[in-house]
Enzyme design. Sequence first.
Site, PDB file in Angstrom:
ATOM      1  CG  ASP A 250      -1.929   1.031   1.306  1.00  0.00           C
ATOM      2  OD1 ASP A 250      -2.761   1.066   0.390  1.00  0.00           O
ATOM      3  OD2 ASP A 250      -1.918   1.861   2.249  1.00  0.00           O
ATOM      4  CD  GLU A 309      -2.072   2.213  -3.654  1.00  0.00           C
ATOM      5  OE1 GLU A 309      -3.034   2.945  -3.923  1.00  0.00           O
ATOM      6  OE2 GLU A 309      -1.408   2.366  -2.610  1.00  0.00           O
TER       7      GLU A 309
HETATM    8  C1  NOJ Z   1      -4.588   2.841  -0.891  1.00  0.00           C
HETATM    9  C2  NOJ Z   1      -5.706   1.924  -0.537  1.00  0.00           C
HETATM   10  O1  NOJ Z   1      -6.040   1.180  -1.682  1.00  0.00           O
HETATM   11  C3  NOJ Z   1      -6.837   2.793  -0.047  1.00  0.00           C
HETATM   12  O2  NOJ Z   1      -8.031   2.067   0.082  1.00  0.00           O
HETATM   13  C4  NOJ Z   1      -6.420   3.431   1.248  1.00  0.00           C
HETATM   14  O3  NOJ Z   1      -7.415   4.350   1.653  1.00  0.00           O
HETATM   15  C5  NOJ Z   1      -5.102   4.194   1.088  1.00  0.00           C
HETATM   16  N1  NOJ Z   1      -4.125   3.478   0.336  1.00  0.00           N
HETATM   17  C6  NOJ Z   1      -4.507   4.499   2.431  1.00  0.00           C
HETATM   18  O4  NOJ Z   1      -4.001   3.336   3.004  1.00  0.00           O
END
Ligand code: NOJ
Length: 579
Positions: A250, A309
């Site tokens: 993440d 991500e």
């Molecule tokens: C990306 C995640 O996919 C999302 O759902 C989240 O709110 C943010 N990162 C913060 O962790």
Amino acid sequence: MPQHATNRHTGPQHTRSQHTRSQHTGSQHTGSQHAADAGPAHADHAHTRPRGWWRDAVIYQVYVRSFADSDGDGVGDLPGVRQRLPHLAGLGVDALWLTPFYASPQIDGGYDVADYRAVDPRFGSLDDARQLVSEAHTLGLRVLLDLVPNHTSDAHPWFRRALAGDAGARACYHFVRGRGTAGQEPPNDWESLFGGPAWSPVPGEEGLWYLHLFSAHQPDLDWRAPRVHEEFDSVLRFWLDMGVDGFRIDVAHGMVKAEGLPDVGAGEQARMIGARVLPFFDQDGVHDIHRAWRRLLESYGPDRICVAEAWAPTAERLARYVRPDECHQAFNFHFLQAGWDAQELRRVIEESMAAATTVGAPTTWVLSNHDVVRHRTRLGSLARARAAALLMLALPGSAYLYQGEELGLPEVRDLPDEARRDPAFSRAAEGAVTDGQEGMRDGCRVPMPWTAEGPSLGFGPDGGWLPQPQDWPSLSVGAQTGDPLSTLELYRTALRLRRLLPGLGDSAMEWLTAPEGVLALSRPGLVCVLSTRDEAVEAAAPGELLLCSAPGESRESMEAGAGAGRLRIPANSCTWWAA
Ligand code: NOJ
């Protein structure tokens, strides 16, 4: 890398079958027939991919809270996922990625972690996690977890100690004096992605602030602190020792902040995410962290992976995350953002592949996830959504599916405000500029419909945490199974064919000449034709029809009314042809 590599821990043997073209040529398929003929997807063990299973894997995102609820509390859980694993095996995916199920106050759907080594009781127990991993492996499915290293929950013991004044704990976060004579202004102009300033005052300590790029309940860790590195190494090992196959990371572009925390110097920062390098995103220092994790993963053998991500402004900068000694994959959000425009899609595909090639990495493709409007709604129709999925699955590289897209689920736009849980929703309602979703991420998180009847349509024994629309019984897994025209059977067939075409995922691609608004690309054993046009368009027949996204279309129906040797390619469609 050895073929059929297994690692010394609990990773399964994952192989794909190698079938000859003769097994799929010479027949037309617009439904599930082909998949059924070919036998169970996971019983094939004749062919290996020598360069890593992830390079052409289809990975299914399970948003745990909305997938399947085993105990009737309205919230999906790990035993629920276990019960539904056969759906994923039957669909024909290679792996699943589970969104965070760790102990958490659930302010941001679990992306606010209070204990990285514990399962939140709402989702089950550590034993459930262990069993889930083992049962998935038995079915030939790998399991990726979601690692959340940019921030913790404010309920994490470190942050609690930091608030209580513990200097060691404070060093793990960004506690910074504010501007102004008494520090009454935030330290800089950074904005939270959920709207408003990225800084909140430390209670009881005038002039002191802490950083949170997301909600105030998600304080950012300071990755300059050695303890943070040690802790995450240990967390990774904890889950790898349990047998998980890797991690989706993440905010993989966010852990390192520019020295001195400089101002961005312009308003509406949310709109700049992914458009330029910011002092809090895509800083060079994050790559050292990814390198260290790659080494750690490789100490468990060659098959444990991580996927970043990462929001990067260009395909070139994104490719830096997948250099040979960094992450195995990075999400390609540029594809998701391309819209329904043939030229733009072609541009993004070319750019993504060129950039990935420079570092020897596979590309990834994704159309939907738990943060964006579902692609059926985004692209404007189910016809386009089905076509886009076939395009994605015909491209080289790895593809990510988001739960429910195989059912053609739309975004739910009319959820009652009181049911919404997205922390950005309340900020947007207050007028804050958010990350472009207007805080509406609940609309893609509505519980899965499994059956045409029952409370929450088979999601659980009772109602779900968000209401499902009236017309979802007909979209359920039960209603679509066996219907050759359904979206579910289209996905099943496409994934089956993908397995049958050796090397489809990880090899060259060539563009073919095509009319305006149409893309035609050639892959080993396959020609894929995507039409973004709103009316049928005539084109030369590329071969035998394997699969068509337009329900009920066949080669005969496409020949009708077309010139000799030509076909009428349906509006907003994607077709696969044996070549
Ligand atoms: C990306 C995640 O996919 C999302 O759902 C989240 O709110 C943010 N990162 C913060 O962790």
